[in-house]
Design an enzyme around this catalytic site. Structure first.
Site, PDB file in Angstrom:
ATOM      1  N   LYS A   1       0.988  -0.838  -0.017  1.00  0.00           N
ATOM      2  CA  LYS A   1      -0.292   0.187  -0.134  1.00  0.00           C
ATOM      3  C   LYS A   1       0.777   1.394  -0.438  1.00  0.00           C
ATOM      4  O   LYS A   1       1.839   0.945   0.387  1.00  0.00           O
ATOM      5  CB  LYS A   1      -1.133   0.112   1.354  1.00  0.00           C
ATOM      6  CG  LYS A   1      -2.133   0.875   1.522  1.00  0.00           C
ATOM      7  CD  LYS A   1      -3.082   0.509   2.724  1.00  0.00           C
ATOM      8  CE  LYS A   1      -3.814   2.227   2.338  1.00  0.00           C
ATOM      9  NZ  LYS A   1      -4.800   1.655   3.724  1.00  0.00           N
TER      10      LYS A   1
ATOM     11  N   SER B   1     -10.242   2.464   2.545  1.00  0.00           N
ATOM     12  CA  SER B   1      -9.088   3.031   1.882  1.00  0.00           C
ATOM     13  C   SER B   1      -7.956   1.654   1.388  1.00  0.00           C
ATOM     14  O   SER B   1      -7.340   2.392   0.145  1.00  0.00           O
ATOM     15  CB  SER B   1      -8.384   3.751   2.647  1.00  0.00           C
ATOM     16  OG  SER B   1      -7.093   2.811   3.929  1.00  0.00           O
TER      17      SER B   1
ATOM     18  N   SER C   1     -10.270  -0.185   7.182  1.00  0.00           N
ATOM     19  CA  SER C   1      -9.828  -0.019   5.742  1.00  0.00           C
ATOM     20  C   SER C   1      -8.986  -0.981   5.503  1.00  0.00           C
ATOM     21  O   SER C   1      -8.968  -0.923   3.492  1.00  0.00           O
ATOM     22  CB  SER C   1      -8.453   1.141   5.685  1.00  0.00           C
ATOM     23  OG  SER C   1      -8.972   2.365   5.570  1.00  0.00           O
TER      24      SER C   1
END
Lengths: 503, 493
Positions: free
Chosen positions: B78, B156, B180
């Site tokens: 990420k 997210s 997330s």
């Protein structure tokens, strides 16, 4: 432990155009923790390094960086708290104080608002022998220092040096117990002295080790006593805070100016507005920096990157056990053990190195005489050369040797001063110098008598005068001393002169 | 053999160990899939050369024997993780051009375990969002699609979810502040685990809300989640909130036997207006666990309804402070200044241009709730609610409950551009089942459990006791097996 007895000093009174006024002062002292590394990063705290050379990723607030508490800094703050007889809070916590400034890379300062490390303590502020003010400490908390913005290097740009960013500070907050400019300076001096004894702050004001914010208000006589009775600070008048001073002289000047400004304002029927002010030493006045309305909203909240700081009582106790003898106790002991005046004891204990020096000199000798030599001769000589006691060319053993030679009658006090100067400039063993340079005083009465006889014979007029006025005998003594190069034993000379003149 | 990039970590690990394939082959397959998967918007910074270099090194280690746990396994990371020398900008313009000189602890542990980083994955800006639409790179797209509409992969960690679901990589890292990891995992039919707060180091991960942020694995199977967590977890002296606890062998704790485990069903999670499909899936999940020998009990978590408002006070408060460092002074984006502009102009222009709308909204909300006069009414109250929520869970666990079963999300994946346009709270409601877990610091895992009427994946969430990711994974694996979720998105990209 011995304690000396003290009376509190009288508060400073300033006569206004209409009334008398008293001062009320509280101080927030920022003391840099003596530590090689910063509070939350491993970066060095060395003073005077190249700009931005002592900066870690944490100090520069790079993304994802996290603070880690430096245990040594906490230990130093605890040591300081114990030295100020303060309560140590076994659980404390760090909060963020949020504001934007280029020398504050995180956009917040990590400090302790809600749960400080150290609670109430006190400092005895010596004003004169037998006179001292007890100033209560409200709290000591630990926080990060900011960096330095430099605006005068370029006409269009500002520069930032982050070397100081993140250095550990102790903020020592007093109660409004200080009652005059001199007391404020004496308070700071005493804090500095205690922290230097403890080794927790170097206390170098020029390099910013010690800075003070001073809260000043004025009130009518009697109002302060009402505050003490009721605890209601409303009696003390509206205060202004003068920020960030690092000179004892400026602190006193700023307080004096600020008190007079407030008095003038009040006597004209005006009101003091609570605000933050700055002292301008060039103009000798304080200026408004920001009013209460303009005050920052710092949006304090607990720093989620740091868990509450929990200390073990045993750990605190171990620090308490390791504390050195502190100034008040040392002073009291010097008075009791060496028979010194409080004043002399105060001078000798101002710095722990000086006190240690004195104790080595006084070991096995007369304390008062040792004190006289250390204070009058050694300190005077060092001061002339702007040297610290730690840089003294004369060791305690050497000074002790000189005093021993006086005590044994080998040299006179006058010769001793010459000897001291030789040892100071050239070094060497005092007894050997006396021997090698023929400085030993003459106690051989025969030699002195011969000299006295010669002078009497050569000065019949003086002999007449002396018989009329015995004080003139001193002239004969002086002549003998001169003739013997000061080596004659003064008492022997006195006695012989008196006998020969038939006085 | 299927496409190599479609393998699980466990399968690839065993094949690599047997010498049936090399890491270079596996990595090349993934890099090919990444290239072909551009339409998914999952990878935002690709590192093919670095990947092949690490793959070759991994092969050498494999050949020499004694290779570490993830040796040669291609992963996506990420964009929130700082990776040394590789763009790391939290999907924000304000970190434009930022290449850290350091590697986050979690990604460094993965690297040291032999994993191969394929590149950085899309996400909502600063991890603020539930649809990946706040990203400066544009949204990642869900590989699942039932009509012409493009769907969100959630957020997210939307890029991570899309990449794993579309087999662009074997697994990915995510971070979870309010859901997330779990919500995108549910939207894309994969497994997402948020570990106990403090299990993985936060050092080097761009901070959103420090007391809630936690990194975790996003994988194709529960077993893979156990394997990946093993490598990510551990005490880090550089993060004061990371726990100094031993990391157990999570994979070895997958017993396949959950007989006698007590699974709680919290009545407060039955929300007004909850779609019937979600309710049915939840009931089916409970039934499956019962069939596997677990005991199902009703429990109460009475303060649940206050969780979302408390979360949306605490998280923005911390964020408003955490994001203050992005000021244009030292790194990242700095606005062009006019003659005569001062420092305040620089801050204002830089932050106005550098942050997106959702980040600005949260910075403002956070600033507001911390300001003088409002602190007690908002922030302090939210902290008290947080304590009560934590106590709710403690009481449930004290009653002997081993894990708690809830839906992962209130719906299946929705269309890009369809939600939160008028009212941001509509988007925030996505986190309704997940934020409590962050507030309480507990481990939670989302497991794919079925498809909705239209054929989109739905997930169930299991919540475990603190530091008991092992037993939690064990229950999750039982659920995974019982649900038998094997559907894959049909390739359209």
């Amino acid at each position: 432990m011995l304690d000396l007895a003290y009376e509190p000093p009288k508060p400073k009174v300033i006569s206004g155009a209409r009334h008398d006024w008293e001062l009320v002062i509280g101080m927030e002292v920022h003391a840099q923790v003596a530590s090689k590394a910063k509070l939350f990063s491993g970066a060095s705290t060395a003073f005077g390094a190249e700009p931005n050379s002592n900066v870690s990723f944490v100090d520069a607030a790079m993304p994802g960086m996290l603070p880690v508490i430096n245990e040594f800094c906490i230990e130093q703050a605890v040591r300081t708290g114990l030295g100020l007889k303060a309560r140590i809070n076994l659980v404390s916590a760090f909060d963020r104080k949020n504001y934007f400034y280029p020398d504050l890379p995180q956009g917040y300062q990590i400090s302790q608002l809600y749960h400080p490390l150290v609670g109430e303590g006190e400092v005895l502020v010596d004003m004169a022998p037998g006179v001292a003010r007890r100033v209560r400490i409200e709290r000591i908390h630990v926080e990060q220092d900011a960096g330095k913005s430099i605006h005068d290097m370029d006409p269009a740009m500002s520069f930032v040096d982050l070397n100081r960013t993140g250095v550990a500070l102790m903020e020592i907050v007093s109660r409004p117990d200080i009652r005059g400019p001199e007391e404020a300076a004496a308070y700071l001096t005493k804090l500095r002295q205690i922290m230097r004894y403890l080794g927790t702050c170097e206390g170098n004001m020029q390099s910013g080790n010690l800075r003070a914010d001073v809260n000043v208000s004025v009130c009518r006589p009697g109002a302060y006593e009402k505050f003490i009775e009721t605890g209601d600070p409303g009696h003390l008048g509206t205060r202004c805070e003068i920020k960030n001073m690092n000179s004892m002289r400026f602190i006193q000047q700023a307080i004096d100016y600020e008190a007079r400004r407030q008095i003038a304002l009040l006597e004209e029927g005006g009101e003091v507005v609570q605000e933050t002010r700055l002292y301008d030493p060039d103009r000798g006045e304080t200026r408004s920096m920001r009013s209460k309305e303009e005050a920052h909203d710092y949006r304090y909240f607990p720093d989620p990157d740091l868990l509450p700081l929990e200390l073990e009582q045993d750990w605190v106790d171990a620090i308490a056990d390791s504390l050195p003898e502190l100034p008040d106790a040392k002073k009291a002991r010097f008075v009791a053990d060496y028979g010194l005046t409080e004043y002399d004891a105060g001078v000798l204990t101002a710095e722990v190195a000086a006190a240690d020096y004195f104790e080595q000199v006084a070991d096995g000798r007369d304390g008062k005489q040792a004190a006289n030599w250390v204070i009058n001769e050694l300190f005077g000589r060092l001061k002339k050369d702007e040297r610290e006691i730690t840089e003294s060319p004369v060791s305690p053993a050497q000074l002790g040797g000189i005093i021993d030679l006086i005590a044994s009658g080998d040299i006179s006090g006058k010769i001793a001063k010459e000897l001291f100067e030789i040892v100071y400039a050239e070094g060497g063993d005092p007894a050997e110098i006396v021997e090698a340079r023929g400085m030993r005083q003459v106690t051989d009465t025969g030699a002195i008598e011969a000299e006295v006889d010669r002078i009497i014979a050569e000065n019949p007029a003086q002999v007449e005068k002396a018989r009329a006025n015995p004080k003139v005998a001193g002239w004969f003594v002086g002549q003998v001393m001169k003739a013997t190069g000061g080596k004659a034993n003064p008492k022997a000379v006195n006695d012989i002169v008196a006998a020969k003149l038939g006085l | 053999m299927t496409d190599l990039n479609a393998l699980t970590i466990a399968e690839a690990r065993d094949a690599l160990a047997r010498g049936d394939l090399t890491s270079v082959e596996l990595t090349e397959a993934c890099l090919g899939a990444v290239e072909a998967g551009g339409a998914l918007g999952a990878f935002v910074h690709k590192t093919p050369e670095l990947a092949l270099e690490r793959a070759r090194a991994a092969d050498a280690r494999l050949k020499a024997g004694a290779a570490p746990a993830l040796c040669g396994i291609p992963l996506g990371i990420k964009d929130l993780f700082c990776t040394e020398g590789v763009a790391s900008q939290a999907a924000s313009r304000i970190l434009d051009g930022f290449r850290p000189e350091y590697e986050s602890t979690v990604s460094a542990q993965l690297r040291d375990a032999g994993a191969v980083m394929l590149g950085k994955l899309n996400m909502d800006e600063f991890a603020m969002g539930s649809s990946n639409e706040t990203s400066v790179y544009g949204p990642a797209v869900n590989p699942w699609k039932v009509d012409e509409r493009k769907l969100t992969p959630g957020g997210s960690s939307g890029g991570s979810a899309a990449a794993v679901a579309a087999d662009l990589c074997l697994a990915a890292t995510g971070t979870d502040t309010g859901g997330s990891i779990r919500q995108p995992a549910a939207f894309t039919g994969i497994v997402g685990l948020k570990p106990t707060y403090g299990r993985c180091s936060r050092w080097g991960i761009v901070a959103f809300a420090s007391s809630l942020d936690q990194a975790g694995p996003m994988t194709k199977t529960v077993r893979d989640a156990a394997i990946l967590l093993q490598a990510m977890a551990g005490h880090d002296p550089k993060d004061s909130t990371s726990a100094d606890l031993p990391v157990p062998d999570f994979e070895a704790m997958l017993s396949g036997d959950i007989r006698g485990r007590k699974i709680g069903i919290p009545r407060e999670y039955r929300m007004e207006g909850m779609p019937q499909e979600i309710e049915d899936l939840w009931a089916k999940g409970a039934e499956m666990l019962r069939d596997a020998g677990a005991e199902i009990v009703d429990i109460s978590l009475p303060h649940t309804k206050y969780a979302l408002p408390a979360y949306y006070v605490i998280a923005p408060a911390e964020a408003s402070s955490n994001l203050a460092r992005y000021d244009g002074v030292r790194y990242g984006y700095r606005a062009k200044l006019e003659q005569g502009d001062g420092i305040v102009d620089m801050y204002e222009k830089t932050r106005a241009e550098g942050f997106g709308a959702e980040v600005k909204r949260r910075v403002m909300v956070g600033t507001y709730v911390l300001s003088a006069g409002f602190y007690d009414a908002y922030y302090n109250r939210a902290r008290k609610v947080r304590t009560l929520i934590k106590r709710d869970f403690e009481q449930a666990f004290d009653q002997g409950v081993d894990a708690i079963l809830t839906p992962a999300t209130p719906s299946a994946a929705f269309g890009l551009g369809e939600m939160g346009q008028a009212d941001p709270v509509e988007m925030y409601l996505n986190d309704i089942f997940t934020v409590t877990v962050n507030l309480a610091g507990l481990p939670g895992i989302s497991v794919p459990a079925g498809l909705d009427r239209k054929g989109l994946p739905l997930g169930l969430q299991l919540i475990g006791k603190p530091w008991e990711e092992g037993p939690l994974l064990d229950v999750a694996e039982a659920l995974e097996r019982a649900a038998g979720f094997v559907a894959k998105p049909e390739k359209w990209w």
